[in-house]
Enzyme design. Structure first.
Site, short mmCIF file in Angstrom:
data_model
loop_
_atom_site.label_atom_id
_atom_site.label_comp_id
_atom_site.label_asym_id
_atom_site.label_seq_id
_atom_site.Cartn_x
_atom_site.Cartn_y
_atom_site.Cartn_z
N TYR A 4 15.96 30.89 5.62
CA TYR A 4 14.14 31.42 6.27
C TYR A 4 14.87 32.14 7.29
O TYR A 4 14.86 30.83 8.40
CB TYR A 4 12.93 30.52 5.43
CG TYR A 4 13.52 31.11 4.52
CD1 TYR A 4 12.53 32.20 3.80
CD2 TYR A 4 12.05 29.49 3.67
CE1 TYR A 4 12.30 31.24 1.78
CE2 TYR A 4 11.84 29.73 2.03
CZ TYR A 4 12.28 31.09 1.61
OH TYR A 4 11.60 31.06 0.75
N MET B 70 11.52 24.40 0.54
CA MET B 70 10.80 23.46 0.18
C MET B 70 11.33 22.86 -0.62
O MET B 70 10.91 21.84 -1.30
CB MET B 70 9.47 24.66 -0.61
CG MET B 70 8.49 23.30 -1.02
SD MET B 70 7.36 24.62 -2.28
CE MET B 70 6.23 25.51 -1.03
N ARG C 10 -10.45 0.25 15.33
CA ARG C 10 -10.15 0.64 14.40
C ARG C 10 -11.59 -0.04 13.27
O ARG C 10 -12.27 0.10 13.80
CB ARG C 10 -9.15 1.03 13.59
CG ARG C 10 -8.66 1.74 12.51
CD ARG C 10 -7.48 1.72 12.38
NE ARG C 10 -7.14 0.84 11.52
CZ ARG C 10 -5.54 0.55 11.19
NH1 ARG C 10 -4.48 1.74 11.13
NH2 ARG C 10 -4.88 -0.73 10.66
N LYS D 22 0.47 -0.96 -0.02
CA LYS D 22 0.55 -0.08 -0.29
C LYS D 22 0.97 1.09 -0.08
O LYS D 22 2.08 1.36 0.34
CB LYS D 22 -1.20 0.45 1.59
CG LYS D 22 0.02 -0.17 2.36
CD LYS D 22 -0.91 -0.15 3.40
CE LYS D 22 -0.21 0.03 4.83
NZ LYS D 22 -1.00 -0.65 6.01
C1 LIG Z 1 -0.87 -1.36 6.91
C2 LIG Z 1 -1.33 -2.87 7.23
C3 LIG Z 1 -0.07 -4.13 7.87
C4 LIG Z 1 1.34 -4.08 7.28
O1 LIG Z 1 1.61 -3.73 9.02
P1 LIG Z 1 3.36 -3.46 8.92
O2 LIG Z 1 3.38 -2.94 10.55
O3 LIG Z 1 3.87 -2.91 7.80
O4 LIG Z 1 4.00 -5.07 8.48
C5 LIG Z 1 -1.41 -5.06 7.98
N1 LIG Z 1 -1.80 -4.74 8.36
C6 LIG Z 1 -3.23 -4.38 8.55
C7 LIG Z 1 -4.36 -4.42 8.13
C8 LIG Z 1 -2.65 -2.86 7.66
O5 LIG Z 1 -2.98 -2.55 7.85
#
Ligand SMILES: *Cc1c(COP(=O)(O)O)cnc(C)c1O
Length: 377
Positions: free
Chosen positions: A270, A318, A139, A41
């Protein structure tokens, strides 16, 4: 990378061999028979999902995990053919994308199940999904106390197949294993409840990186690894057992584009927050907070030049950052500057940067923006 020939000398190097080595190390850590879901992801945590997933698939990756349907569709368009699990489920209107691209969504709302079932019926198909159960993270997921009722409703959907059950750990990296153990037993009860309702899911998955490292009893038959795949460990895993030996996959580099000698008492950048205490050699590098070098590193961080540390001087802006190379007397314009990665003897990790500014390595690597080309080596 291939659209223009000459470009700004700022880039993220992605080591495909480190990625694959980490993947194989993680696989070896798992209980025999457990499959590994490579979580890609957020553009593979900023490492470049298309190339990382292609390399992992070529090395035999069992499953891929993404957050969004959009990310799954993009992997399919890139030619990824292994199963893709959508950790965050799908949004209203995306059920057809699930069908068309053979994605496996997490389901935790009845309206989503209803939409998917209707679209599957219209297509004359049966669609597999994994049910997400909340065992204490609070969650996403069906609260385990409501599971019985939810499962009864799920039985109505004749064009869906409950093919997996998952939960997610809240603190598998913590010092106290008691909470994770309670999540594991609540998960096991949830599986029994589902089995009592006649569901026979093929896939049982609980563990993220921290979970697969510290709780072998939570391997189920699938484990979801993200951070560790990319070689992030120090702020990902608990200290017990011994952290896994993994290699950082991303390095971040730039080059000195301007070098000048300024007198003592000269303000830099800056807000004039850095004032030279002595005659100084000040170098400018073409990377800034729009690239993901966080502004919180202003006067608070260092980089590596010629295997020595050079402090960040003044505010990160930036597009540009200023470093003090007074103590690196052979520094030259054009020198490579390592922001993440190793030189001959010195090393800076995403964990080091994160610790300095009070965040976690996940946020560092996912924050390297799309303006920084990823160079796969
Ligand atoms: C992102 C995620 C993972 C992976 O977690 P890591 O700590 O990066 O291994 C696993 N399960 C869910 C539901 C996630 O959202």
């Amino acid at each position: 990378m291939n659209q223009i020939q000459h470009q700004r000398p700022t880039w993220a190097e992605i080591s495909v061999s480190a990625l694959i080595e980490n993947y194989l190390t993680l696989k070896r850590t798992l209980t025999p028979g457990t499959r590994l879901m490579a979580v890609v992801k957020a553009d593979a945590y900023g490492h470049g999902a298309a190339d990382c997933a292609a390399a992992l698939e070529a090395s035999g990756a069992d499953w891929f995990g993404v957050a969004l349907i959009e990310e799954g569709v993009s992997l399919r368009r890139q030619g990824i053919s292994r199963p893709i699990f959508c950790l965050g489920g799908f949004w209203t209107g995306q059920a057809d994308e699930v069908l068309e691209h053979d994605l496996t969504p997490a389901v935790f709302r009845l309206d989503a199940a209803e939409e998917l079932d209707a679209r599957a019926a219209a297509a004359g198909r049966t669609i597999p999904y994994h049910l997400k159960v909340d065992t204490g993270m609070g969650r996403l997921g069906v609260p385990d106390c409501d599971l019985m009722e939810f499962a009864r409703e799920l039985k109505k959907f004749s064009n869906l197949r409950l093919d997996g059950v998952l939960t997610h750990f809240a603190e598998a990296d913590g010092h106290d294993p008691a909470f994770t153990r309670s999540q594991i037993s609540r998960y096991e009860r949830a599986v029994e409840v589902l089995s009592g309702c006649g569901f026979k899911p093929s896939w049982r998955h609980l563990a993220n990186s921290a979970g697969l490292h510290a709780f072998p009893e939570a391997h189920g038959n699938l484990a979801r690894a993200g951070a560790t795949l990319y070689g992030l460990t120090r702020d990902v895993l608990s200290d017990h057992p011994e952290p896994l030996q993994l290699r950082p996959v991303m390095s971040l580099y730039s080059r000195i584009i301007l070098l000048k000698t300024v007198p003592a008492g000269c303000a830099i950048g800056y807000g004039r927050t850095f004032v030279t205490a002595r005659e100084s050699r000040i170098a400018t590098i073409p990377i800034g907070y729009a690239d993901g070098l966080r502004r919180a590193h202003s006067n608070n961080g260092h980089v590596i030049v010629r295997d020595r540390f050079a402090p960040i001087a003044g505010r990160v802006s930036m597009d540009l950052t200023i470093i003090d190379v007074t103590d690196i007397d052979d520094a030259q314009p054009g020198d490579v500057v390592t922001l993440i990665g190793s030189d001959k003897s010195l090393r800076l990790t995403a964990e080091d940067l994160a610790e300095r500014i009070g965040t976690i390595s996940y946020e560092i690597v996912t924050g390297i923006s799309s303006r920084v080309p990823r160079v796969f080596v």
